[in-house]
Write an enzyme that holds these catalytic residues in place. Structure first.
Site: not given
Length: 609
Positions: A178, A329, A505
């Site tokens: 992150e 992902d 997304e």
């Protein structure tokens, strides 16, 4: 809420405990699906024959088989019907509505929590990720959005905070992944785009940099942060640790899984560290991040897919779920984007990407058995009493997976292209069979993701399950035809899967699809999503909040505004209503937090093949 609605309408990771219930759903391939897969495979047998027989006949025949398996996409199929030049016009009103939404969100954060990592719009306060203090996640994540939108005043105040208040001297653990995608990526993007502020032109076509050089402040901060983070790579395998203590410059494991690193965490650092090496000429950042890719390539599993966890010490995949959602992902996303970032010069990334996309089509791409919606399933490992492992196909798809539709379309026009540049949209003779496969799968996956917005609020849930023959729903009066939210019950507390947390997304894929096709229906879909967000997530006193149940018109709001709402969701919405001169896809690659980084010809070669 009616019983019908309860059944039918339905950087970032969900914890294993949150998704563990999905691991027990019974899901098996049907005979019909197997037959369709066989037809799909036969299409690619034709590829090997192309050099021996008439190319066009076999190409067309194989493409027909692909169409039969993947689908014709009905009105979503963006294939050209004429040679008309696609013109991308700015939609001023809709774009301004997005800017107004950003201002509504940012002004509340700046008023109540300036400098804090996260914002809680209902309680009107901020929090930090650690007790030792924050490192400006929200500020840095938002800088390039302000630059792109031309918000001069807001940007100037944010820059002043970075210059005078930002400190990385925090004796606490921050997530490596992150921090890289949000803070390091945000600083690098701001460094590049800072040349272009201020501007008021609706188009960047003729816009020259306002300043002779990018703002060095951001580069200095990026170098400082990256140097503090380098110790995460000091492991026996070279895979990074999940956490980093910035003050102590020491990597630390995830306390929940101390010997493991998620594949997404390991494989989603490369764009940022490579960009920093390219700017500074210091290859240390790239070498450390590139070593990770070499380890992952060496650890390849026989089927070509990646489990969601790797052994941090051994550098091998461990038996764990295989999915394109949380913890997996962005690994797949960065395979393509590393190839694009280096101007398609480093073929190892293209090969790794092509290999993974083939494996995804072989094992994960499925069709709902009643309505034929294309989706990606998960593979869940199950061990019997003798220690043997088998894999159960589970028809569950995270909202996170909705990045894949646009990514596949982008890959089709690059790795799957026979010519460059490819037309907008591509013409029948411009893509390989593999390219057309990826294009059509991408179009269909976006269509499916839009179907998951068929809820009371018009927003998609965190997770959906697709109908399969063995789910026991046939014959039930209110059984959904295609997908449902698991655990949703009328009159009961909303299931975890029913949340919408301002995720980007779907609009990310809509943006890419629009840029590659010019089809206004992608814009229309994006506008519908924006209107739903503005209606159901907006907080009157400022900011936007997550909602707990997308299938309830007056759903309770959750007191959290994720930083990716400012960095990704609103940025992609702004770009989809802009013309194609702003951040063109042949000049920029977006990191997984939507921070645009310029494409370059690498001066530091890749060290593995």
């Amino acid at each position: 809420m009616s019983q019908t609605a309860g059944l039918r309408k339905r950087k970032k990771d969900a914890s294993p405990s949150e998704s563990s219930s999905a691991q027990h759903q019974d899901a098996r391939r049907t005979d019909t699906h197997g037959s369709a897969k066989l037809m799909y495979t036969l299409a690619f047998i034709g590829i090997g024959l192309l050099s021996y027989f008439n190319f066009s006949i076999i190409y067309d025949s194989a493409k027909l088989v692909l169409d039969e398996w993947i689908g014709s996409s009905d009105h979503w199929d963006a294939t050209p019907s004429s040679d008309d030049f696609v013109q991308f016009q700015v939609d001023e009103d809709k774009r301004q509505a997005v800017v107004n939404a950003f201002r509504h969100a940012w002004s509340a954060y700046e008023r109540d929590a300036m400098g804090d990592d996260e914002y809680h719009p209902i309680s009107m306060k901020g929090t930090n990720l650690t007790a030792a203090g924050g490192i400006g996640y929200t500020v840095i994540d938002s800088l390039d959005t302000m630059l792109i939108m031309g918000l001069t005043d807001e940007y100037s105040r944010a820059r002043r905070w970075v210059d005078t208040k930002l400190s990385f001297d925090r004796d606490a653990n921050f997530n490596t992944f992150e921090t890289t995608i949000r803070v390091l990526g945000g600083l690098l993007s701001a460094f590049h785009l800072s040349s272009y502020l201020p501007h008021s032109s609706p188009s960047w076509r003729s816009l020259a940099p306002t300043f002779p050089h990018p703002d060095r402040l951001y580069l200095d901060k990026a170098i400082e942060l990256a140097n503090l983070m380098l110790p995460v790579f000091d492991t026996p395998s070279g895979l990074p640790t999940s956490q980093i203590n910035l003050a102590q410059q020491r990597g630390a494991p995830n306390t929940e899984f101390p010997d493991l690193i998620s594949t997404a965490e390991a494989g989603t650092l490369q764009l940022e560290f490579r960009q920093l090496s390219e700017i500074t000429g210091d290859d240390i950042y790239w070498k450390r991040a590139e070593k990770v890719m070499s380890v992952i390539k060496t650890a390849r599993l026989p089927h070509g897919l990646a489990s969601i966890f790797m052994s941090q010490d051994a550098g091998q995949f461990v038996t764990s779920a295989i999915r394109l959602g949380s913890r997996g992902d962005s690994f797949y996303e960065y395979l393509l984007k590393q190839y694009l970032q280096t101007n398609r010069t480093e073929l190892v990334y293209r090969d790794m990407y092509d290999d993974s996309m083939q494996a995804i089509h072989n094992h994960l791409v499925q069709k709902s058995y009643k309505t034929g919606l294309l989706y990606t399933s998960e593979l869940i490992p199950e061990q019997n009493h003798e220690g043997e492992v088998s894999w159960r196909l589970t028809p569950k798809q995270d909202h996170l997976v909705c990045f894949l539709g646009g990514s596949l379309m982008l890959g089709a026009t690059t790795t799957g292209a026979l010519v460059q540049p490819v037309s907008i949209p591509p013409k029948p003779d411009e893509l390989t069979l593999t390219g057309w496969r990826d294009w059509k799968t991408g179009v269909e996956l976006i269509k499916t993701c839009m179907r998951t917005h068929d809820t009371a609020t018009g927003l998609a849930p965190e997770m959906v399950h697709f109908r399969i023959p063995s789910d026991g729903m046939d014959g039930q009066e209110f059984a959904p035809e295609d997908w449902y939210i698991k655990g949703a019950r009328p009159g009961e507390e909303a299931a975890f899967d029913a949340r919408y947390i301002l995720r980007p997304e779907t609009v990310e894929s809509l943006f890419i699809a629009y840029r590659l096709t010019g089809d206004p229906r992608y814009r229309d879909s994006a506008w519908s999503i924006f209107q739903a967000i503005d209606k159901h997530c907006k907080v009157d006193t400022g900011g936007y909040a997550s909602i707990m149940n997308v299938d309830e018109l007056n759903s309770r709001q959750e007191d959290k505004m994720e930083t990716f709402f400012l960095s990704e969701t609103l940025k992609y919405l702004y770009l989809i209503f802009s013309d194609d001169s702003i951040l063109p896809l042949d000049k920029y690659v977006f990191n997984t937090e939507a921070h645009p980084l310029p494409i370059f010809n690498p001066t530091i070669p890749t060290g593995f093949s």
